[in-house]
Design an enzyme around this catalytic site. Sequence first.
Site, PDB file in Angstrom:
ATOM      1  N   SER A  98      -4.154   2.067   2.604  1.00 16.31           N
ATOM      2  CA  SER A  98      -4.850   2.501   3.820  1.00 16.31           C
ATOM      3  C   SER A  98      -5.544   3.846   3.623  1.00 16.31           C
ATOM      4  O   SER A  98      -6.662   4.054   4.108  1.00 16.31           O
ATOM      5  CB  SER A  98      -3.876   2.576   4.998  1.00 16.31           C
ATOM      6  OG  SER A  98      -2.879   3.561   4.789  1.00 16.31           O
ATOM      7  N   GLY A 144       0.601   0.434  -3.242  1.00 11.87           N
ATOM      8  CA  GLY A 144       1.503   0.568  -2.115  1.00 11.87           C
ATOM      9  C   GLY A 144       0.758   0.481  -0.794  1.00 11.87           C
ATOM     10  O   GLY A 144      -0.471   0.530  -0.748  1.00 11.87           O
ATOM     11  N   CYS A 145       1.505   0.373   0.296  1.00  7.90           N
ATOM     12  CA  CYS A 145       0.895   0.204   1.618  1.00  7.90           C
ATOM     13  C   CYS A 145       0.198   1.480   2.084  1.00  7.90           C
ATOM     14  O   CYS A 145      -0.976   1.439   2.479  1.00  7.90           O
ATOM     15  CB  CYS A 145       1.942  -0.258   2.630  1.00  7.90           C
ATOM     16  SG  CYS A 145       3.468   0.711   2.630  1.00  7.90           S
ATOM     17  N   TYR A 146       0.892   2.609   2.048  1.00  5.57           N
ATOM     18  CA  TYR A 146       0.238   3.868   2.412  1.00  5.57           C
ATOM     19  C   TYR A 146      -0.984   4.143   1.514  1.00  5.57           C
ATOM     20  O   TYR A 146      -2.064   4.477   2.018  1.00  5.57           O
ATOM     21  CB  TYR A 146       1.214   5.040   2.304  1.00  5.57           C
ATOM     22  CG  TYR A 146       2.231   5.166   3.403  1.00  5.57           C
ATOM     23  CD1 TYR A 146       1.862   5.221   4.745  1.00  5.57           C
ATOM     24  CD2 TYR A 146       3.586   5.274   3.098  1.00  5.57           C
ATOM     25  CE1 TYR A 146       2.815   5.364   5.747  1.00  5.57           C
ATOM     26  CE2 TYR A 146       4.543   5.421   4.100  1.00  5.57           C
ATOM     27  CZ  TYR A 146       4.152   5.466   5.418  1.00  5.57           C
ATOM     28  OH  TYR A 146       5.096   5.616   6.410  1.00  5.57           O
TER      29      TYR A 146
END
Length: 350
Positions: free
Chosen positions: A155, A150-152
């Site tokens: 990062s 996922g994106c979160y």
Amino acid sequence: MIKIGIVGGTGYTGVELLRLLAQHPQAEVVLITSRSDAGTRVEDMYPNLRGHYPELLFSEPNVERMGQCDLVFFATPHGVAHSMAQALLEAGTRVVDLSADFRLRDAQEWAEWYGQPHGAPHLLPEAVYGLPELVAHQRIREARLIAVPGCYPTSVQLGLAPLLEAGWIQTDGIIADCKSGVSGAGRTAKIGSLLCESTESMKAYSVGCHRHHPEITQGLSDVAQQPVGLTFVPHLTPMIRGIHSTLYVRLNTDNLKRNDVEIQQLYAARYDKMPCVDLMPWGSCPETRSVRGSNLCRIALHRPQNSDLLVILSVIDNLVKGASGQAIQNMNLMFGLDESLGLTAPGLMP
């Protein structure tokens, strides 16, 4: 040429796959599905792609046709890849899933967070978590099934991994204060995503209960080789693209004397020769717009008041390094290509 199929091509991650693959010298999109838009030309739905896919039409999902592709991307909501992945794998087609279907190793945990039984628990043991900077490239090259992070989680994990691997920080009390652009909510019409609702405002949401929380803790615990305590607070911000993660950690007792140079060098060594991570000079403040449209994660380190508290800033484009770009990065590795092939375009400014 790698023959590519895309399932769920009408959402933001689907069109981002099309945009990026249009520039890829070794990939050819031969099939794209959408039940509601079957028969529509891709170029008619997405005028930005005019001239790139003149003959490509959306079609009904057909596993037999999809099985003729070398690789199929699932750019779909959770639960869709469950029903088709097995048949595609049996046909010899490799699968790269951008949804959450295969990210968590525990089927029961997945069911608790996603509110439905896992549809293919027998495939979980072979699914490879596709974060190339933290997973051995050989595992990705040999994989039949990739779960794109996922994106979160991308990062946060890239921001914290070097310190956890080195054992320099406390593994409890980690705080991830994260902001996302509205495109992270997808293309489906929702009141919270309307311009009048999301502009000129910022709010936290799903505090302590976001579905990315177990994925992040699973990855961080793997890196640390012990359980990790994380407080994860996501926020919605009035921008289209971008993730900005501000991460707070404390040096542990054995490493309180580590200086700024040592910490910067730790990150520099960890991400050396990794083309999709850009470590900025100490004390920098990376902007989400600097990675807009790129497959880069930009990281900068801070140590306020020279205390034991470290602040790590990590920014990505949620649709590229946080989704479609990372999916293509995995595809490149799976087919023995340079991992950044077709993904070297700089960010868009302004």
